[in-house]
Design a protein around this motif. Structure first.
Motif, PDB file in Angstrom:
ATOM      1  N   ALA A   1       0.771  -1.064  -0.508  1.00 53.36           N
ATOM      2  CA  ALA A   1      -0.208   0.071  -0.014  1.00 53.36           C
ATOM      3  C   ALA A   1       0.725   1.124  -0.236  1.00 53.36           C
ATOM      4  O   ALA A   1       0.615   2.431  -0.833  1.00 53.36           O
ATOM      5  N   LEU A   2       1.801   1.648   0.397  1.00 57.40           N
ATOM      6  CA  LEU A   2       2.193   2.343   1.091  1.00 57.40           C
ATOM      7  C   LEU A   2       3.449   2.437  -1.003  1.00 57.40           C
ATOM      8  O   LEU A   2       3.514   3.509  -1.249  1.00 57.40           O
ATOM      9  N   ALA A   3       4.425   1.434  -1.046  1.00 55.68           N
ATOM     10  CA  ALA A   3       4.456   1.160  -2.767  1.00 55.68           C
ATOM     11  C   ALA A   3       3.620   2.481  -3.112  1.00 55.68           C
ATOM     12  O   ALA A   3       4.180   2.881  -4.423  1.00 55.68           O
ATOM     13  N   ARG A   4       2.692   1.807  -3.301  1.00 58.63           N
ATOM     14  CA  ARG A   4       1.288   2.554  -4.644  1.00 58.63           C
ATOM     15  C   ARG A   4       1.176   3.550  -4.195  1.00 58.63           C
ATOM     16  O   ARG A   4       1.329   4.531  -5.174  1.00 58.63           O
ATOM     17  N   LEU A   5       1.511   4.486  -2.852  1.00 58.90           N
ATOM     18  CA  LEU A   5       1.662   5.629  -2.494  1.00 58.90           C
ATOM     19  C   LEU A   5       2.820   6.313  -2.947  1.00 58.90           C
ATOM     20  O   LEU A   5       2.584   7.663  -3.949  1.00 58.90           O
ATOM     21  N   ALA A   6       3.577   5.856  -3.149  1.00 60.06           N
ATOM     22  CA  ALA A   6       5.119   6.853  -3.372  1.00 60.06           C
ATOM     23  C   ALA A   6       4.986   6.396  -4.960  1.00 60.06           C
ATOM     24  O   ALA A   6       5.845   7.432  -5.519  1.00 60.06           O
ATOM     25  N   ARG A   7       3.904   5.323  -5.412  1.00 57.15           N
ATOM     26  CA  ARG A   7       3.885   6.216  -6.935  1.00 57.15           C
ATOM     27  C   ARG A   7       3.317   7.011  -7.494  1.00 57.15           C
ATOM     28  O   ARG A   7       3.016   6.807  -8.768  1.00 57.15           O
ATOM     29  N   GLY A   8       2.419   7.361  -6.377  1.00 50.88           N
ATOM     30  CA  GLY A   8       1.701   8.384  -6.913  1.00 50.88           C
ATOM     31  C   GLY A   8      -0.147   8.012  -6.540  1.00 50.88           C
ATOM     32  O   GLY A   8      -0.858   8.465  -6.884  1.00 50.88           O
ATOM     33  N   GLY A   9      -0.170   7.014  -5.628  1.00 50.57           N
ATOM     34  CA  GLY A   9      -1.717   6.287  -5.393  1.00 50.57           C
ATOM     35  C   GLY A   9      -2.509   7.513  -4.420  1.00 50.57           C
ATOM     36  O   GLY A   9      -1.353   8.181  -3.942  1.00 50.57           O
ATOM     37  N   SER A  10      -3.462   7.035  -4.607  1.00 49.99           N
ATOM     38  CA  SER A  10      -4.004   8.196  -3.191  1.00 49.99           C
ATOM     39  C   SER A  10      -4.975   7.450  -1.799  1.00 49.99           C
ATOM     40  O   SER A  10      -4.886   7.876  -1.075  1.00 49.99           O
ATOM     41  N   GLU A  11      -5.301   6.265  -2.480  1.00 50.09           N
ATOM     42  CA  GLU A  11      -5.403   5.307  -1.147  1.00 50.09           C
ATOM     43  C   GLU A  11      -4.802   4.536   0.032  1.00 50.09           C
ATOM     44  O   GLU A  11      -3.766   3.667  -0.498  1.00 50.09           O
ATOM     45  N   PRO A  12      -5.480   5.329   0.874  1.00 48.17           N
ATOM     46  CA  PRO A  12      -4.419   4.613   2.304  1.00 48.17           C
ATOM     47  C   PRO A  12      -4.268   3.371   2.546  1.00 48.17           C
ATOM     48  O   PRO A  12      -5.309   2.271   2.220  1.00 48.17           O
ATOM     49  N   CYS A  13      -3.372   3.077   4.069  1.00 47.05           N
ATOM     50  CA  CYS A  13      -3.042   1.473   4.734  1.00 47.05           C
ATOM     51  C   CYS A  13      -3.911   1.656   5.563  1.00 47.05           C
ATOM     52  O   CYS A  13      -3.942   2.370   5.450  1.00 47.05           O
ATOM     53  N   VAL A  14      -5.069   0.756   5.484  1.00 49.35           N
ATOM     54  CA  VAL A  14      -6.323   0.756   6.187  1.00 49.35           C
ATOM     55  C   VAL A  14      -6.286  -0.742   7.329  1.00 49.35           C
ATOM     56  O   VAL A  14      -6.222  -1.454   6.529  1.00 49.35           O
ATOM     57  N   LEU A  15      -6.013  -0.224   8.328  1.00 47.69           N
ATOM     58  CA  LEU A  15      -4.789  -1.089   9.267  1.00 47.69           C
ATOM     59  C   LEU A  15      -6.118  -1.967  10.670  1.00 47.69           C
ATOM     60  O   LEU A  15      -6.864  -0.689  10.361  1.00 47.69           O
ATOM     61  N   GLY A  16      -5.749  -2.962  11.467  1.00 40.74           N
ATOM     62  CA  GLY A  16      -6.182  -2.369  13.345  1.00 40.74           C
ATOM     63  C   GLY A  16      -5.677  -2.556  13.659  1.00 40.74           C
ATOM     64  O   GLY A  16      -5.677  -0.565  13.685  1.00 40.74           O
ATOM     65  N   ASN A  17      -5.208  -3.622  14.812  1.00 39.36           N
ATOM     66  CA  ASN A  17      -4.243  -2.721  15.899  1.00 39.36           C
ATOM     67  C   ASN A  17      -3.588  -2.834  15.586  1.00 39.36           C
ATOM     68  O   ASN A  17      -2.851  -3.006  15.523  1.00 39.36           O
ATOM     69  N   LEU A  18      -3.306  -0.934  15.483  1.00 40.49           N
ATOM     70  CA  LEU A  18      -1.648  -0.535  15.526  1.00 40.49           C
ATOM     71  C   LEU A  18      -0.572  -0.950  16.964  1.00 40.49           C
ATOM     72  O   LEU A  18       0.805  -1.068  16.215  1.00 40.49           O
TER      73      LEU A  18
END
Length: 337
Positions: free
Chosen positions: A196-213
């Motif tokens: 997810a973060l690699a996609r954002l670094a490539r210009g994407g806009s969808e955040p990574c949605v997680l559970g218990n951090l």
């Protein structure tokens, strides 16, 4: 020349173990679940698909197991096949139990009948510790599993020990703490973050949605851990071993390492279910939290003590969790290019 059989060879651990054993001169046979088309992408990525001999192998089918074991007559058998996604085990608890628990028994009993001299490795897991009785967790720590997956793996672990003690089989279990790699499935939290973060670094806009951090895990590199599996079966005496790094960090910590590897700097805001992270450079909201990714019963802290493996096997991990996060993040970023 030794012959080995790896159930679950198309998975992350199976692919790395197959490469290791090929490098050591083994003839490598591998089992894959009976589906319409074998998913061999990991073997392809490691460049070893043409070097292994594949067999349809289903842990739910006793006859299939019996025939395959009789045909291959391996010197070493590594059981890495499982329903391995903890979250899914609440949705398919009966299937998880049949494969992860009874599947191990089907293999062991077939080996006892057809190939009693075969050395057997069972893939146990730190999830068996669950609501941990002590920190860190070692081979003697009681099991208090918190998921159908963890419960099923406890059965597989104890039936392996029982066959070792009852029939003198060379049967060992590796209690592996979380081990990851660029070959990890995208449903697992580490790969979910790196992709997810690699996609954002490539210009994407969808955040990574997680559970218990705040969940804390002891993360290592799968390529290191498969060497520990092999070392267990080279011992004169079988046994059980924890493989871990001895370092435990939160999901949030892992996300920070991934972001740093991709040139991001995360600012965290909010608490609990409303927590989120923004990349300071781009202003993008890159991580959010959702209740749907929380487990019905959480395992809050896993931290392994690998001292027995270091002393007896001479094994130790080489890749740190920060190096692991960087390796996975860069692999996903390059694959998206």
């Amino acid at each position: 020349m030794k012959t080995c059989f790896i159930s679950g060879i198309t998975g992350q651990d199976g692919a790395y173990l197959a490469r290791l054993l090929l490098d050591k001169g083994y003839t490598v046979h591998g089992g894959f679940r009976r589906i319409s088309q074998a998913e061999t992408v990991r073997l392809d990525k490691l460049g070893i698909l043409s070097d292994v001999q594949l067999h349809e192998f289903d842990l739910a089918d006793a006859n299939n197991i019996f025939r395959t074991i009789g045909k291959v007559q391996a010197h070493e058998f590594y059981n890495l096949a499982a329903q391995s996604f903890v979250g899914a085990s609440w949705e398919v608890p009966v299937y998880t139990s049949d494969v992860n628990a009874m599947g191990v028994l089907r293999i062991l009993d077939s080996l006892r009948t057809l190939a009693p001299e075969t050395r057997f490795y069972q893939a146990s897991t730190s999830e068996m510790f669950g609501q941990v009785a002590e920190v860190p967790q070692r081979e003697s720590t009681p099991f208090l599993p918190r998921s159908p997956y963890g419960v099923s793996k406890v059965f597989g672990h104890f039936i392996t020990r029982n066959y070792r003690e009852s029939f003198g089989m060379h049967a060992s279990s590796g209690i592996l703490f979380n081990h990851e790699s660029p070959l990890r499935g995208t449903e697992f939290v580490t790969r979910k973050i790196t992709l997810a973060l690699a996609r954002l670094a490539r210009g994407g806009s969808e955040p990574c949605v997680l559970g218990n951090l705040d969940a804390k895990r002891d993360w290592g590199f799968a390529g290191d851990y498969v060497e520990g599996m092999w070392r267990m079966l080279q011992q004169d005496t079988p046994g059980d071993y924890v493989l871990a790094t001895g370092v435990s960090l939160t999901v949030r910590d892992f996300a920070n390492f991934v972001a740093e590897a991709l040139g991001m700097k995360l600012d965290w805001n909010g608490v609990g279910i409303v927590e989120y992270a923004i990349d300071r450079k781009s202003g993008k909201r890159v991580i959010e939290v959702s209740e749907r990714f929380f487990r019905p019963a959480e395992v809050d802290l896993l931290l392994g003590d690998p001292s027995k493996a270091a002393k007896v096997l001479g094994w130790k991990p080489r890749v740190s969790v920060q190096q692991l996060a960087e390796m996975m993040a860069r692999a996903d970023y390059e694959d998206l290019g």
